[in-house]
Design a protein around this motif. Structure first.
Motif, short mmCIF file in Angstrom:
data_model
loop_
_atom_site.label_atom_id
_atom_site.label_comp_id
_atom_site.label_asym_id
_atom_site.label_seq_id
_atom_site.Cartn_x
_atom_site.Cartn_y
_atom_site.Cartn_z
N ARG A 43 48.18 46.71 25.23
CA ARG A 43 49.40 46.64 26.06
C ARG A 43 49.17 45.72 27.27
O ARG A 43 49.58 46.03 28.39
CB ARG A 43 49.83 48.03 26.52
CG ARG A 43 50.13 49.01 25.39
CD ARG A 43 50.71 50.30 25.92
NE ARG A 43 50.75 51.35 24.92
CZ ARG A 43 51.79 51.58 24.11
NH1 ARG A 43 52.85 50.83 24.19
NH2 ARG A 43 51.75 52.56 23.22
N SER A 44 48.56 44.57 27.00
CA SER A 44 48.19 43.68 28.11
C SER A 44 48.77 42.27 27.96
O SER A 44 48.34 41.36 28.66
CB SER A 44 46.66 43.58 28.18
OG SER A 44 46.14 43.01 26.98
N LYS A 253 53.00 43.94 29.20
CA LYS A 253 52.37 44.65 30.31
C LYS A 253 53.30 45.68 30.95
O LYS A 253 52.85 46.67 31.50
CB LYS A 253 51.92 43.65 31.38
CG LYS A 253 50.64 42.90 31.03
CD LYS A 253 50.19 42.05 32.20
CE LYS A 253 48.86 41.37 31.89
NZ LYS A 253 48.38 40.54 33.01
N ASP A 519 48.21 53.69 33.38
CA ASP A 519 47.72 52.31 33.44
C ASP A 519 48.62 51.46 34.32
O ASP A 519 48.15 50.66 35.13
CB ASP A 519 47.64 51.71 32.03
CG ASP A 519 46.55 52.34 31.20
OD1 ASP A 519 45.66 52.98 31.81
OD2 ASP A 519 46.58 52.21 29.96
N SER A 523 47.56 49.75 37.76
CA SER A 523 47.72 48.31 37.90
C SER A 523 48.47 47.98 39.18
O SER A 523 48.10 47.07 39.93
CB SER A 523 48.46 47.74 36.69
OG SER A 523 48.71 46.39 36.86
#
Length: 546
Positions: A43-44, A253, A519, A523
């Motif tokens: 998921r980046s 993202k 996450d 972030s």
């Protein structure tokens, strides 16, 4: 005509480069046993790579070859796929991408199984799988026709080799490899096709396309007006329920990024359509009997490679061939990964072996890549219409899956009874209309049926009937069980009164959602901390200067 060894060497070099990039990107997943890492690149996916991979997924061999074929056959008016899929991406960004990304699903089928149960999700997997397989078949068929014209290589060999290359790096790198190779492939498509346009347009055997516009723009026929609308709606809304689309949405993202990727890809699709349209117009404006080809075109599947081969210098035609190869790879690998991801998670994990480890699931996914690739390769070799395959891949998805997707995202009261009834009704009505590509004769004669030809918009009619069935049957069973007209023991699907407290798919996805939100939060905290530290450094620098 003998084998074009220079072109063959060029293609081999291109394949080696793509394979090297794909294998290099696969290092990001080396040793990883996480489904998120392999299926969703952790998921980046950021904006740059995301826009390229989303656009390249749609702009495949079927897209560029099929558009040129359609312009040559029927005119630009009937080349609906480019604008249809672009509209689909915009609608997806507006109404579906954010909701799906925020809920942290792993595949498109996750919310279906959460709402309708694992077994119903397994049934819905079938039209989703057929869409991905037909899509892969379309792009591989496009490559085979191009190889046969430019390199004089047997179509079957070209299709098999290309499929093997796409499968090899997809097997080990998952979405990381697919996304990174998409960047290079989209650049190759853009420059390869645009390079050929000036040479083809200025060829001595080509009349100005301005003078032949009445031919290649196409003519309107009221007899087919309903079919034109039917196919347009099919492309717009049938372009939504695709794992290949949602795989990129879910790998972004953030939810905001997933929307931006959709909008940018819609613009990218329209831009990438232009050279294919021009090539179709050029082919229409060419006196083919005066060229080295020496005859009129009888097989419109090979319009684009014929223009590259006979209207441009050899070096340019080879570069153009590289563009077609790139287009095929960019879509074939995406579809193979999508089909195998759905099977591994939604069928094998949630339906067959719920206790399977993530390592086992990943190996099942890799085996599925091989099986899906073999089926798509067989289709590419046996079905001879590229543009027909291009339409067909969104056909069953439109009729069967779109009403179900709309339900799981926006309609609360629907249940498994309505879903199953809608599935049966939609599939029956669509198959009843027949399908020439599959040699399926119609067994339902819709209004305006004429000599075996359906002039009624039966695809949209089938979809609307499926949607109405989904809503009405869901309401009926909800009423019967909640008003105790039927005893709750007859709620065999356990979706109205016998709802289990915590189904496995829900728990799995809730875990995914929690981790995803954590996450995103981490972030944001990290970015905020970095901004604060940077501001502090800038202030200290200002103090030193003072």
């Amino acid at each position: 005509m003998s084998i074009n060894w220079g072109g063959l060497i060029g293609v081999v070099i291109f394949y080696v480069i793509i394979l090297a990039i794909g294998l290099y990107a696969s290092r990001k997943t080396k040793g990883s046993t996480s489904m998120d890492d392999v299926m969703l690149a952790g998921r980046s996916i950021g904006l740059f790579v995301g826009v390229f991979t989303m656009t390249a997924t749609w702009v495949g061999g079927g897209f560029i070859n099929g558009t040129a074929q359609s312009v040559y056959d029927s005119g630009l008016l009937w080349a609906q796929a480019p604008w249809g899929y672009s509209c689909s991406l915009i609608i997806g960004g507006l109404f579906f991408a954010k909701k799906m990304r925020e809920q942290g699903h792993v595949t498109m089928l996750d919310p279906f199984q959460m709402k309708f149960g694992n077994r119903m999700g397994g049934l819905l997997f079938l039209p989703a799988l057929s869409g991905e397989i037909f899509w892969s078949g379309a792009v591989l068929a496009a490559l085979g026709s191009t190889f046969s014209v430019i390199l004089d290589i047997d179509t079957t060999i070209a299709v098999i080799v290309s499929a093997c290359i796409a499968m090899s790096y997809t097997l080990f790198g998952g979405l990381y490899s697919v996304a990174y190779t998409d960047v290079v492939q989209l650049i190759c498509i853009f420059f390869g096709l645009w390079l050929s346009i000036p040479f083809a347009m200025t060829n001595e055997h080509v009349t100005s396309i301005a003078e032949t516009s009445s031919t290649w723009l196409g003519t309107w026929d009221n007899r087919y007006a309903a079919i034109w609308c039917d196919l347009g709606l099919q492309l717009i809304f049938g372009g939504l329920p695709w794992q290949v689309y949602f795989q990129r949405v879910l790998s972004a993202k953030s939810a905001r990024y997933s929307q931006i990727l959709s909008y940018a890809a819609a613009v990218g699709c329209m831009v990438m359509t232009i050279p294919s349209v021009l090539i179709g117009a050029i082919a229409t404006s060419t006196n083919w009997t005066a060229t080295d080809y020496g005859q009129e075109i009888t097989d419109s599947n090979i319009v684009l490679p014929l223009v590259l081969q006979y209207l441009t210098p050899q070096v340019v035609s080879i570069i153009g061939l590289g563009a077609v190869c790139a287009a095929v790879m960019s879509s074939a690998d995406s579809s193979l990964l999508s089909a195998s991801s759905m099977f591994a998670r939604n069928i094998y994990k949630l339906l067959i072996r719920q206790n399977a480890s993530e390592t086992e699931i990943i190996w099942v996914m890799r085996a599925s890549v091989i099986v899906s690739g073999a089926i798509a390769t067989t289709l590419a070799i046996t079905i001879n219409s590229i543009y027909g395959l291009f339409y067909l891949c969104s056909d069953f998805v439109y009729v069967v899956l779109f009403p179900q997707l709309l339900s799981v995202v926006y309609i609360e009261f629907t249940n498994t009874y309505g879903s199953l009834a809608a599935y049966i009704v939609g599939l029956t009505l669509r198959l009843g209309g027949g399908e020439p590509l599959l040699n399926l004769n119609p067994f339902i004669e819709y209004p305006y049926f004429d000599n075996g030809e359906q002039l009624f918009p039966f695809r949209t009619f089938s979809m609307l009937c499926a949607l109405a069935t989904l809503l009405l049957v869901s309401l009926l069973f909800h009423f019967l069980f909640t008003k105790k007209i039927l005893d709750k023991k007859y709620d065999i699907f356990k979706c109205v009164t016998n709802v289990p407290p915590a189904p496995d798919p829900v728990m799995l996805n809730m875990k995914s959602i929690d981790e995803d939100r954590k996450d995103d939060f981490d972030s944001e905290v990290s970015e905020s901390k970095n901004d604060t530290e940077k501001a502090g450094i800038d202030n200290r620098g200002a103090e030193i200067e003072l």
